[in-house]
Scaffold this motif. Structure first.
Motif, mmCIF file in Angstrom:
data_model
loop_
_atom_site.group_PDB
_atom_site.id
_atom_site.type_symbol
_atom_site.label_atom_id
_atom_site.label_comp_id
_atom_site.label_asym_id
_atom_site.label_seq_id
_atom_site.Cartn_x
_atom_site.Cartn_y
_atom_site.Cartn_z
ATOM 1 N N ASN A 83 0.877 -1.167 0.000
ATOM 2 C CA ASN A 83 0.000 0.000 0.000
ATOM 3 C C ASN A 83 0.917 1.220 0.000
ATOM 4 O OD1 ASN A 83 -1.766 2.057 0.447
ATOM 5 N ND2 ASN A 83 -2.429 1.392 2.485
ATOM 6 N N LYS A 117 0.131 4.240 -0.184
ATOM 7 C CA LYS A 117 -0.477 5.430 0.438
ATOM 8 C C LYS A 117 -0.202 6.649 -0.461
ATOM 9 C CE LYS A 117 -0.205 3.060 4.804
ATOM 10 N NZ LYS A 117 -0.149 3.093 6.263
ATOM 11 N N HIS A 150 -9.650 0.951 4.493
ATOM 12 C CA HIS A 150 -8.391 1.122 5.226
ATOM 13 C C HIS A 150 -8.638 2.039 6.432
ATOM 14 C CE1 HIS A 150 -4.314 2.288 6.260
ATOM 15 N NE2 HIS A 150 -3.934 1.179 5.661
ATOM 16 N N GLU A 192 -7.026 4.397 7.623
ATOM 17 C CA GLU A 192 -6.793 5.829 7.377
ATOM 18 C C GLU A 192 -7.994 6.455 6.672
ATOM 19 O OE1 GLU A 192 -2.948 5.390 5.493
ATOM 20 O OE2 GLU A 192 -2.136 4.714 7.406
ATOM 21 N N GLU A 239 -5.605 -5.420 10.015
ATOM 22 C CA GLU A 239 -4.592 -4.416 10.368
ATOM 23 C C GLU A 239 -4.960 -3.770 11.707
ATOM 24 O OE1 GLU A 239 -2.438 -2.996 6.527
ATOM 25 O OE2 GLU A 239 -4.087 -1.652 6.958
ATOM 26 N N ALA A 270 -0.891 -0.786 15.209
ATOM 27 C CA ALA A 270 0.364 -1.309 14.653
ATOM 28 C C ALA A 270 0.726 -0.653 13.319
ATOM 29 C CB ALA A 270 0.253 -2.826 14.462
ATOM 30 N N ILE A 271 -0.133 0.244 12.829
ATOM 31 C CA ILE A 271 0.113 0.843 11.514
ATOM 32 C C ILE A 271 1.055 2.026 11.635
ATOM 33 C CG2 ILE A 271 -0.948 2.053 9.570
ATOM 34 C CD1 ILE A 271 -3.429 0.343 9.960
ATOM 35 N N GLY A 272 2.216 1.907 11.002
ATOM 36 C CA GLY A 272 3.181 3.001 10.951
ATOM 37 C C GLY A 272 3.799 3.339 12.295
ATOM 38 N N GLY A 321 0.565 -4.037 9.331
ATOM 39 C CA GLY A 321 0.924 -3.189 10.481
ATOM 40 C C GLY A 321 2.381 -3.398 10.837
ATOM 41 N N SER A 322 3.241 -2.472 10.350
ATOM 42 C CA SER A 322 4.678 -2.527 10.648
ATOM 43 C C SER A 322 5.335 -3.846 10.233
ATOM 44 C CB SER A 322 4.940 -2.225 12.127
ATOM 45 O OG SER A 322 4.527 -0.893 12.428
ATOM 46 N N VAL A 323 4.895 -4.381 9.096
ATOM 47 C CA VAL A 323 5.591 -5.543 8.535
ATOM 48 C C VAL A 323 6.909 -5.054 7.922
ATOM 49 C CG1 VAL A 323 5.504 -7.405 6.822
ATOM 50 C CG2 VAL A 323 3.430 -6.764 8.081
ATOM 51 N N LEU A 358 -0.206 -7.029 3.995
ATOM 52 C CA LEU A 358 -0.470 -5.726 3.378
ATOM 53 C C LEU A 358 0.516 -4.764 4.037
ATOM 54 C CD1 LEU A 358 -2.169 -3.783 1.636
ATOM 55 C CD2 LEU A 358 -3.801 -3.633 3.520
ATOM 56 N N ILE A 359 1.394 -4.188 3.226
ATOM 57 C CA ILE A 359 2.555 -3.499 3.787
ATOM 58 C C ILE A 359 2.619 -2.056 3.299
ATOM 59 C CG2 ILE A 359 5.068 -3.621 4.082
ATOM 60 C CD1 ILE A 359 4.454 -6.626 2.746
ATOM 61 N N GLY A 360 2.795 -1.140 4.243
ATOM 62 C CA GLY A 360 2.930 0.273 3.913
ATOM 63 C C GLY A 360 4.393 0.653 3.744
ATOM 64 N N GLY A 361 4.922 1.353 4.750
ATOM 65 C CA GLY A 361 6.246 1.961 4.682
ATOM 66 C C GLY A 361 7.353 1.098 4.082
#
Ligand SMILES: O=C(CO)COP(=O)(O)O
Length: 254
Positions: A11, A13, A96, A98, A168, A172-174, A213-215, A233-236
């Motif tokens: 993701n 973002k 999501h 957010e 998620e 734990a997200i970001g 969440g922070s993977v 599902l991975i952000g950063g």
């Protein structure tokens, strides 16, 4: 029971310019595992969808991060399901946290978007998750059950089975705080039990449920070892092409 094919979804973002997106896709295209092994997906900002779709290789797929549920209309700044579909996206993130917290998206909106996704043949990646206060007051199951019940309202079993669910935990997200693999797996089992409640155990055993969440590259392997975690599902961390390939490679070994 058929084996559930693992899913790795980035993701992005609101990150990446056109040039950064191109650099990423050239780096990963041709290096992700075959789709029969792993579904590798990039959920990109709407304005970059077409650019990425044109360059997606044989095994990479593109998803959007949001859409309106209406077929069309006077909704300045929004994208319709048909626009997302005809831009070439195959997946759509729905609900999501957010979107829920910053843009006021309700469970009702989530449900209408689920219905719209199936109408336009987009695979939904449905996000659910509890707040820290919910977990601390032992309300996690209650909160997730309610989110799932409302999201799947009026969705029949033949469609529900195609949904990818992303669990998620909002805390734990970001944040760098990952749920422990055991905790994530236990909660995902509860999510699967709720799907069984709604649609029966065969469908529940077929639905892919991801953790998010922070993977990071250093915890993906532990997470994927768990029985019920079908991907991430991975952000950063997935903004780096090298990391994305670490994630898809890890999933190919599940
Ligand atoms: O929100 C997320 C993916 O949708 C998770 O983000 P992070 O991986 O940056 O914690």
């Amino acid at each position: 029971m058929n084996k559930r094919i693992p899913v790795i979804a980035a993701n992005w973002k609101m990150y990446k310019t056109k040039d950064e997106a191109l650099e990423f896709i050239f780096a990963v295209n041709g290096n992700v595992p075959e789709r029969s092994q792993v579904e590798s997906i990039i959920c990109a900002p709407a304005i970059l969808l077409n650019l990425l779709v044109k360059r997606e290789g044989e095994h990479l797929r593109i998803g959007a991060q949001n859409m309106h549920y209406a077929d069309e209309g006077a909704f300045t700044g929004e994208n319709s399901p048909a626009q997302v579909k005809t831009a070439g996206a195959d997946y759509i993130l729905i609900g999501h946290s957010e979107r829920r917290s910053y843009f006021g998206e309700t469970d009702k909106d989530v449900n209408l978007k689920m219905q719209a996704a199936f109408k336009y043949d987009l695979t939904p990646i449905l996000c659910v998750g509890e707040q820290l206060a919910d977990r601390e007051s032992h309300q996690t199951k209650h909160v997730l059950d309610a989110q799932l019940e409302k999201a799947f309202d009026k969705i029949d079993a033949s469609k529900a089975v195609k949904t990818i669910i992303a669990y998620e935990p909002v805390w734990a997200i970001g944040t760098g705080k990952t749920a422990t693999p055991e905790m994530a797996n236990d909660t995902i089992k509860e999510v699967r039990a709720k799907v069984a409640d709604l649609y029966g155990s065969e469908i529940a055993q077929s639905v892919r449920i991801l953790y998010g969440g922070s993977v990071k590259p250093n915890n993906i392997h532990e997470l994927l070892k768990e029985s019920d975690i079908d991907g991430a599902l991975i952000g950063g961390a997935a903004l780096e092409s090298n990391n994305f390939l670490v994630f898809t490679d890890a999933a190919s070994k599940k």
